[in-house]
Design a protein around this motif. Structure first.
Motif, PDB file in Angstrom:
ATOM      1  N   ILE A  77      76.920  46.552   9.066  1.00 27.45           N
ATOM      2  CA  ILE A  77      75.706  46.793   9.854  1.00 27.45           C
ATOM      3  C   ILE A  77      76.062  46.949  11.325  1.00 27.45           C
ATOM      4  CG2 ILE A  77      73.535  45.730  10.620  1.00 27.45           C
ATOM      5  CD1 ILE A  77      73.311  44.518   7.788  1.00 27.45           C
ATOM      6  N   ALA A  78      76.976  46.109  11.825  1.00 25.04           N
ATOM      7  CA  ALA A  78      77.434  46.233  13.215  1.00 25.04           C
ATOM      8  C   ALA A  78      78.099  47.585  13.449  1.00 25.04           C
ATOM      9  CB  ALA A  78      78.397  45.095  13.549  1.00 25.04           C
ATOM     10  N   ALA A  79      78.882  48.047  12.477  1.00 25.86           N
ATOM     11  CA  ALA A  79      79.563  49.332  12.609  1.00 25.86           C
ATOM     12  C   ALA A  79      78.574  50.499  12.669  1.00 25.86           C
ATOM     13  CB  ALA A  79      80.540  49.535  11.454  1.00 25.86           C
ATOM     14  N   LYS A  80      77.361  50.290  12.161  1.00 24.62           N
ATOM     15  CA  LYS A  80      76.325  51.325  12.221  1.00 24.62           C
ATOM     16  C   LYS A  80      75.602  51.339  13.569  1.00 24.62           C
ATOM     17  CE  LYS A  80      75.259  51.962   7.330  1.00 24.62           C
ATOM     18  NZ  LYS A  80      75.307  53.442   7.346  1.00 24.62           N
ATOM     19  N   GLY A  81      75.958  50.398  14.449  1.00 27.07           N
ATOM     20  CA  GLY A  81      75.378  50.406  15.784  1.00 27.07           C
ATOM     21  C   GLY A  81      74.308  49.371  16.034  1.00 27.07           C
ATOM     22  N   ILE A  82      74.191  48.372  15.149  1.00 28.87           N
ATOM     23  CA  ILE A  82      73.219  47.291  15.333  1.00 28.87           C
ATOM     24  C   ILE A  82      73.980  46.045  15.779  1.00 28.87           C
ATOM     25  CG2 ILE A  82      71.496  45.837  14.209  1.00 28.87           C
ATOM     26  CD1 ILE A  82      70.964  48.114  12.255  1.00 28.87           C
ATOM     27  N   LEU A  83      73.826  45.676  17.048  1.00 24.28           N
ATOM     28  CA  LEU A  83      74.535  44.536  17.633  1.00 24.28           C
ATOM     29  C   LEU A  83      73.524  43.531  18.159  1.00 24.28           C
ATOM     30  CD1 LEU A  83      77.669  44.543  17.646  1.00 24.28           C
ATOM     31  CD2 LEU A  83      76.728  46.855  17.610  1.00 24.28           C
ATOM     32  N   ARG A  84      73.958  42.258  18.249  1.00 22.42           N
ATOM     33  CA  ARG A  84      73.012  41.221  18.644  1.00 22.42           C
ATOM     34  C   ARG A  84      73.655  40.181  19.543  1.00 22.42           C
ATOM     35  NH1 ARG A  84      71.354  37.093  13.962  1.00 22.42           N
ATOM     36  NH2 ARG A  84      70.429  36.117  15.794  1.00 22.42           N
ATOM     37  N   THR A  85      72.789  39.441  20.220  1.00 21.42           N
ATOM     38  CA  THR A  85      73.178  38.194  20.871  1.00 21.42           C
ATOM     39  C   THR A  85      72.469  37.071  20.126  1.00 21.42           C
ATOM     40  OG1 THR A  85      71.342  38.211  22.456  1.00 21.42           O
ATOM     41  CG2 THR A  85      73.372  39.358  23.102  1.00 21.42           C
ATOM     42  N   PHE A  86      72.815  35.823  20.477  1.00 26.51           N
ATOM     43  CA  PHE A  86      72.272  34.681  19.757  1.00 26.51           C
ATOM     44  C   PHE A  86      71.483  33.778  20.698  1.00 26.51           C
ATOM     45  CE2 PHE A  86      75.671  36.196  17.114  1.00 26.51           C
ATOM     46  CZ  PHE A  86      75.217  35.991  15.821  1.00 26.51           C
ATOM     47  N   GLU A 171      78.973  49.630  21.985  1.00 26.82           N
ATOM     48  CA  GLU A 171      78.173  50.853  22.063  1.00 26.82           C
ATOM     49  C   GLU A 171      77.039  50.865  21.032  1.00 26.82           C
ATOM     50  OE1 GLU A 171      80.674  54.503  22.711  1.00 26.82           O
ATOM     51  OE2 GLU A 171      82.324  53.075  22.333  1.00 26.82           O
ATOM     52  N   PRO A 172      76.147  49.887  21.108  1.00 24.40           N
ATOM     53  CA  PRO A 172      75.071  49.806  20.111  1.00 24.40           C
ATOM     54  C   PRO A 172      74.022  50.898  20.295  1.00 24.40           C
ATOM     55  CG  PRO A 172      74.698  48.211  21.856  1.00 24.40           C
ATOM     56  CD  PRO A 172      76.056  48.812  22.111  1.00 24.40           C
ATOM     57  N   SER A 173      73.386  51.246  19.181  1.00 22.51           N
ATOM     58  CA  SER A 173      72.174  52.064  19.226  1.00 22.51           C
ATOM     59  C   SER A 173      70.951  51.158  19.254  1.00 22.51           C
ATOM     60  CB  SER A 173      72.109  52.982  18.003  1.00 22.51           C
ATOM     61  OG  SER A 173      73.202  53.863  17.972  1.00 22.51           O
ATOM     62  N   LEU A 174      71.087  49.988  18.600  1.00 26.54           N
ATOM     63  CA  LEU A 174      70.037  48.966  18.611  1.00 26.54           C
ATOM     64  C   LEU A 174      70.647  47.666  19.103  1.00 26.54           C
ATOM     65  CD1 LEU A 174      67.210  47.828  17.853  1.00 26.54           C
ATOM     66  CD2 LEU A 174      68.119  47.392  15.558  1.00 26.54           C
ATOM     67  N   LEU A 175      70.108  47.134  20.187  1.00 26.43           N
ATOM     68  CA  LEU A 175      70.555  45.850  20.732  1.00 26.43           C
ATOM     69  C   LEU A 175      69.482  44.813  20.433  1.00 26.43           C
ATOM     70  CD1 LEU A 175      72.578  44.195  22.429  1.00 26.43           C
ATOM     71  CD2 LEU A 175      71.286  44.899  24.464  1.00 26.43           C
ATOM     72  N   ILE A 176      69.871  43.757  19.711  1.00 26.53           N
ATOM     73  CA  ILE A 176      68.947  42.687  19.327  1.00 26.53           C
ATOM     74  C   ILE A 176      69.235  41.463  20.191  1.00 26.53           C
ATOM     75  CG2 ILE A 176      68.273  41.158  17.450  1.00 26.53           C
ATOM     76  CD1 ILE A 176      68.917  43.359  15.488  1.00 26.53           C
ATOM     77  N   LEU A 177      68.242  41.027  20.938  1.00 27.14           N
ATOM     78  CA  LEU A 177      68.395  39.913  21.867  1.00 27.14           C
ATOM     79  C   LEU A 177      67.546  38.741  21.401  1.00 27.14           C
ATOM     80  CD1 LEU A 177      68.047  41.938  25.221  1.00 27.14           C
ATOM     81  CD2 LEU A 177      70.163  41.240  24.092  1.00 27.14           C
ATOM     82  N   ASP A 178      68.203  37.620  21.122  1.00 25.97           N
ATOM     83  CA  ASP A 178      67.504  36.429  20.646  1.00 25.97           C
ATOM     84  C   ASP A 178      67.343  35.450  21.809  1.00 25.97           C
ATOM     85  OD1 ASP A 178      66.449  34.321  19.245  1.00 25.97           O
ATOM     86  OD2 ASP A 178      67.934  34.347  17.633  1.00 25.97           O
ATOM     87  N   GLU A 179      66.137  35.403  22.358  1.00 29.37           N
ATOM     88  CA  GLU A 179      65.789  34.549  23.497  1.00 29.37           C
ATOM     89  C   GLU A 179      66.778  34.707  24.661  1.00 29.37           C
ATOM     90  OE1 GLU A 179      64.254  30.645  22.958  1.00 29.37           O
ATOM     91  OE2 GLU A 179      63.912  30.943  20.815  1.00 29.37           O
ATOM     92  N   MET A 202      69.812  53.954  29.043  1.00 26.19           N
ATOM     93  CA  MET A 202      71.020  54.514  28.454  1.00 26.19           C
ATOM     94  C   MET A 202      70.763  55.040  27.041  1.00 26.19           C
ATOM     95  SD  MET A 202      73.564  51.449  29.681  1.00 26.19           S
ATOM     96  CE  MET A 202      74.999  52.078  28.815  1.00 26.19           C
ATOM     97  N   GLY A 203      69.532  54.895  26.547  1.00 27.73           N
ATOM     98  CA  GLY A 203      69.185  55.381  25.216  1.00 27.73           C
ATOM     99  C   GLY A 203      69.276  54.342  24.133  1.00 27.73           C
ATOM    100  N   VAL A 204      69.447  53.073  24.509  1.00 24.56           N
ATOM    101  CA  VAL A 204      69.572  51.992  23.525  1.00 24.56           C
ATOM    102  C   VAL A 204      68.186  51.448  23.183  1.00 24.56           C
ATOM    103  CG1 VAL A 204      70.564  49.714  23.061  1.00 24.56           C
ATOM    104  CG2 VAL A 204      71.843  51.378  24.444  1.00 24.56           C
ATOM    105  N   THR A 205      67.903  51.340  21.891  1.00 27.16           N
ATOM    106  CA  THR A 205      66.676  50.697  21.422  1.00 27.16           C
ATOM    107  C   THR A 205      66.875  49.183  21.489  1.00 27.16           C
ATOM    108  OG1 THR A 205      66.282  52.560  19.919  1.00 27.16           O
ATOM    109  CG2 THR A 205      65.070  50.518  19.478  1.00 27.16           C
ATOM    110  N   ILE A 206      65.840  48.465  21.908  1.00 24.04           N
ATOM    111  CA  ILE A 206      65.972  47.019  22.108  1.00 24.04           C
ATOM    112  C   ILE A 206      64.894  46.279  21.333  1.00 24.04           C
ATOM    113  CG2 ILE A 206      65.911  45.141  23.812  1.00 24.04           C
ATOM    114  CD1 ILE A 206      66.901  47.319  25.856  1.00 24.04           C
ATOM    115  N   LEU A 207      65.333  45.276  20.583  1.00 21.00           N
ATOM    116  CA  LEU A 207      64.443  44.386  19.845  1.00 21.00           C
ATOM    117  C   LEU A 207      64.732  42.967  20.307  1.00 21.00           C
ATOM    118  CD1 LEU A 207      62.457  43.716  17.505  1.00 21.00           C
ATOM    119  CD2 LEU A 207      64.428  43.799  15.948  1.00 21.00           C
ATOM    120  N   LEU A 208      63.700  42.248  20.730  1.00 22.11           N
ATOM    121  CA  LEU A 208      63.962  40.917  21.278  1.00 22.11           C
ATOM    122  C   LEU A 208      62.957  39.873  20.824  1.00 22.11           C
ATOM    123  CD1 LEU A 208      61.945  40.120  23.921  1.00 22.11           C
ATOM    124  CD2 LEU A 208      63.190  42.004  24.927  1.00 22.11           C
ATOM    125  N   ILE A 209      63.460  38.647  20.770  1.00 28.40           N
ATOM    126  CA  ILE A 209      62.639  37.444  20.652  1.00 28.40           C
ATOM    127  C   ILE A 209      62.655  36.775  22.015  1.00 28.40           C
ATOM    128  CG2 ILE A 209      62.499  35.108  19.690  1.00 28.40           C
ATOM    129  CD1 ILE A 209      63.933  36.159  17.197  1.00 28.40           C
TER     130      ILE A 209
END
Length: 257
Positions: A77-86, A171-179, A202-209
């Motif tokens: 999943i990370a290789a597809k461009g979905i990266l996160r923080t914790f 180089e994520p396409s989706l950056l997931i930020l957890d708090e 930069m064109g990155v989609t962002i999903l956050l809590i």
């Protein structure tokens, strides 16, 4: 019309007899800053864990750019461009800032293990490219003066910046930020606000809590609100602020007295 990058369909996650996520539908559009909010224990981080492959869901499916990623392991999943923080920062405390950011590049490497051992031309090219990407992140996140410092010596706000820089190095396409604003002071939170907008540019989609509602309302374009694992509302920040179910979930109803 904006294209949906991430789609959750009827996603359900259970832990024993507890349903942590209950038939959740959600769509995040390309280039959007999307918020996922709800009271403590509502199931928000579990949803992130399902998206990133840490927890397999029992029902439903998760689509990324049209591909079903429901059963994929986290590294694919990370290789597809979905990266996160914790929610809790997860860095290598004794490694330098640059080395921590470099660790985010492993998902971009295409070389086999023998290339590194034999120090082949492919290995050298890969290493040069990786350090160029690290340099870009040091510049973007204004971390140059801390390049060789171990991250454990940095204040919390800078460590949070390093963690996001490490995710961006992949180089994520989706950056997931957890708090991402947890533990930050007012000045650091304002810096985070500007930083997230720059990342989106930069064109990155962002999903956050995020629990800082002032930040959420300034930052996001659309929100999903969950409570006890169920979606109770969805809409723009203005719509969510006026939603009686959301107000009740956060503040309680008269019947709770």
């Amino acid at each position: 019309m904006a294209k949906n990058d991430l789609v959750l369909e009827n996603v359900t996650k259970k832990f024993g007899g507890l349903t942590a996520v209950d038939r959740l539908d959600m769509e995040v559009c390309q280039g959007q800053i999307y918020g996922l909010i709800g009271p403590n224990g509502a199931g928000k981080t579990t949803i992130f864990n399902c998206i990133t492959g840490i927890h397999p869901c029992e029902e439903g499916r998760i689509l990324w750019k049209g591909d079903d990623i429901t059963k994929l392991p986290p590294h694919r999943i990370a290789a597809k461009g979905i990266l996160r923080t914790f929610q809790t920062i997860r860095l290598f405390p004794q490694m330098s800032v640059a080395e921590n950011i470099m660790s985010g590049r492993h998902v971009k490497s295409s070389q086999g293990w023998w290339h590194g051992i034999m120090h082949t031309p492919k290995s050298r090219r890969d290493e040069r490219e990786n350090w160029l990407k690290v340099e870009e992140q040091l510049e973007f996140f204004q971390l140059h003066e801390f390049t060789v410092q171990p991250v454990q010596s940095l204040p919390y706000g800078l460590q949070r910046r390093v963690e996001i820089a490490r995710a961006m190095a992949a180089e994520p396409s989706l950056l997931i930020l957890d708090e991402p604003a947890a533990g930050l002071n007012d000045k650091e939170t304002m810096g985070l606000l500007k930083l997230v907008f720059r990342i989106r540019e930069m064109g990155v989609t962002i999903l956050l809590i995020e629990h800082d509602m002032d930040l959420v309302m300034q930052l996001t374009e659309k929100l999903t609100v969950i409570n006890f694992g169920k979606k109770i509302a969805e809409g723009t920040p203005a719509q969510i602020q006026q939603n009686k179910d959301v107000i009740e979930a956060y503040l309680g109803s008269d019947d709770d007295d």
